[in-house]
Design an enzyme around this catalytic site. Sequence first.
Site, PDB file in Angstrom:
ATOM      1  N   GLN A  72      -8.332 -47.686  39.934  1.00 16.69           N
ATOM      2  CA  GLN A  72      -8.893 -47.568  41.277  1.00 16.69           C
ATOM      3  C   GLN A  72      -9.232 -48.946  41.826  1.00 16.69           C
ATOM      4  OE1 GLN A  72     -12.109 -44.637  41.381  1.00 16.69           O
ATOM      5  NE2 GLN A  72     -11.138 -43.705  39.611  1.00 16.69           N
ATOM      6  N   SER A  73      -9.077 -49.090  43.110  1.00 16.59           N
ATOM      7  CA  SER A  73      -9.170 -50.435  43.691  1.00 16.59           C
ATOM      8  C   SER A  73     -10.532 -51.069  43.433  1.00 16.59           C
ATOM      9  CB  SER A  73      -8.879 -50.380  45.189  1.00 16.59           C
ATOM     10  OG  SER A  73      -9.797 -49.540  45.816  1.00 16.59           O
TER      11      SER A  73
END
Lengths: 187, 657
Positions: A72-73
């Site tokens: 996830q970013s």
Amino acid sequence: MGIFKRLFGLFYKRRTKVKILAVGLDNSGKTTLLKKLRPKKADLSTVPTVGYEFESFSKNGVAFDCVDMSGQSKYRNLWEHYFTDTDGVIFVVDATDKLRFVVVREELETMLSHQEFSRRKIPLLFFANKMDLHDAVTPNELLATLQLDDLAHPWRIFASNALRGEGLEEGVGWLVDAIAEHKTTAK
Amino acid sequence: MISVGSGATAPDPLPPLEEAIAKERDDAASPAAAGGGGGERSGTQDYQQRKSGPWLHAWHDPVAGMVCFSQHMCVADLHGDGDHRLVLVDRKKRIRIYRGTSIQWEQRLLEPPVAVQCFYHDTATPPIPTLVVAAGHQLFIYRHLQPYMKFALPPLPIDEREKDTWNRLEGLPEGEGVEEAFNQLMKLREAGVQLSRRSMDLLAVDDVAQRAKTAEEHKGVPLVQLPAISCMETLRQNIDQPTGVSVVVVAAEAFSHKGIIFILNPHVDKILRKVELDGTPAFVHCLGLYDVEYRLTVATRDGTVHTIKNGALLGSAVELETPCCGLVRLDKFIFVGCMDSVIHVYHFKGKKSHSIHLPCPLTTLTGLSLPRLRVQRALLVTLNDGQVRLYGNNGKDLLHSFSLLNDDIVTGALFGQYGREEGALVLSCKSGAILVKILSRTSTLEPARSGSSLSDGEEATGGPVPAEQDVPLNIPKKTRLYVEQMDRERQSAVHMHRTFQRDLCRLRLKTARAYVSNLVDMGQSPTSVPSTSGAGEAHLSLTADVIGLTGPHFDVQLRIHNAGSHALSNVCVMCVSSPPGLYALTPAMAPLPLLLPQHTSVHTIRAQEQPPEGGGAPTGAGQVRCFVVRMAVEGRGHQAARPLTTVYVQMPISEGG
């Protein structure tokens, strides 16, 4: 410290032990892939990884220490903290998510611009994952899109289907060989 | 632990890269059949840069064929699987859903759509949103990509007198009573009654026969005035979360120059609130929670920005100079894009903050908001020359700008989560193209310092502000003396000015007097002094030097020194050759400048020895006689020259002849 390290090094010389970092965007299948790689069969249903997870198993006489990073970013900036003592990197790409190939390339560039990667030639193993889905691109197309040709590191791309374990053995086999080769030449 | 590989770097032990690549390609070709699908992508990459400033170029479909305005686009997690879809509608009555880079679903709409929105109507798990398309006076609701229901806004109340007029006309045969009805409607309009569209149509017809025809067409059709939806937004009901249940805010045009805002319940079957306002709404923005506190910002077509707080129209409104063409709210600021290429920034309570001046008219205005960004909010402005600009710091800093190719213009822009990427920008272009850009994770959206980043080859007009602008000027501190002086100047400014002017006048007078007296003295001196002594009072000394060794060219340099106490004017020097004709003198006569006292003036005369007539040998050295003469005006008007001093210059023998 150096003496101890050398002693330990002598002690463990016979056994091959590799430390592997699994990275890739969210929903690319890193956790599933590592679970499938494990000899002990496990439930393949996963939830998005938070932060990172450790996986240790031995397979074909090789002890794997894997760090399964979250893709996830908001967690991607954690990746770089594990670059320092990794022997090889598994980069998992969702071959169906064409929209984000550019993000994959961007993250790859960010990773390669880290000083650890410029210092050592860490082997990179790419998995074009989710090959079972009909809109997946072939590894050929993927390597062209990601412009892997200009990588200075030893790398290879394999088509994979993490759910059924297709392509994983060959890929990881190559990675272990590449790591061994790198170690011998580095010494 | 074995620490392997750390330490000294070895020289490259690997096979050459080219080999690896070639081998790799062979290997990769085997597992799966190579398809042609990737070619299209790599083709677009050359044409749109992969990375430009904070934007990563994700996808570009030049032949999507959908021209959408910002209202025609939305992104939503339609299947509850975390993969956000892009919903597009266009004026060709199509609704299309994109999943990643491919079309997932497409259908026809019954009417040309105005706006599309996605929202959650309940708190089911996994949350499946409702898709609502506004068209005309109706809302079409889709769930699970199936038409689910439709909601029509209620017709507007029509004035009884107008109804009577039309009812009376209904009973009459064709052509009768039309004039009467026309006059009656005209009267009603003049009385300020809001007439229905049908009546307005009739009033607009000039020709009597045509009028009867128009009236006849409407016979048998019930008289209704339906609102026309102009924009639609959603407002969270009680939980400020992405999946929170929302109410639908629909703004519609009621009668001409009147607007109504409807707030509909999450199931879109009941009107919760109705607010009427002056002017047709063009843009609506919602903030807050319906059950707690909310504010609607409504920009109307006639250039007014109204605020509705908790269902009540606030008295204060922002009057714009030109019609509004974009409304965005970021944090506490409202950005209103106007048709005169200016974006006005207001505090949400109505106070004007500043304006952003653009080089050309803007087409869309979009707000970017991502919690992970350091500068959390940015403003995306697209211009009608194809530029896409990104502003930060409440529009004060231009962060980045890129241009579309081939004179394409962005008609609609949307920022949100698309696919699994939360910072995606979807642009719909005039040519029907769709462009998806992704905000890079590492971009901080901070203004590029001068000379840094913006050098990625794309057009970056405007650019960041120069660094010098931030350097303060070196202004000295205000001393006490300075402050006292300032006070004094402020108190007795008139007096000081007058004093200064008077002194200036005096100074000028004094100067003029001195000048005149000088002139007068000069003129008087020769007359007051007897001119018997040649030079008179003028104490002149004249010395001469000859420059030149062998001839035939010589320069005679005269030094004239005024030893007297007065200046001398009208003086000239005359030279004569002796014997005559031996030397050609240039200039033979020259006026001298004003000879100031105790000052030496230098004058040069060129003497050229002439060959004697008849071609004989040079006759030897001669003389040059120089006179300094004063020209004076005698009493009867003719000029007379008085020699002041004389010098005879013995010339050397010329050898060059």
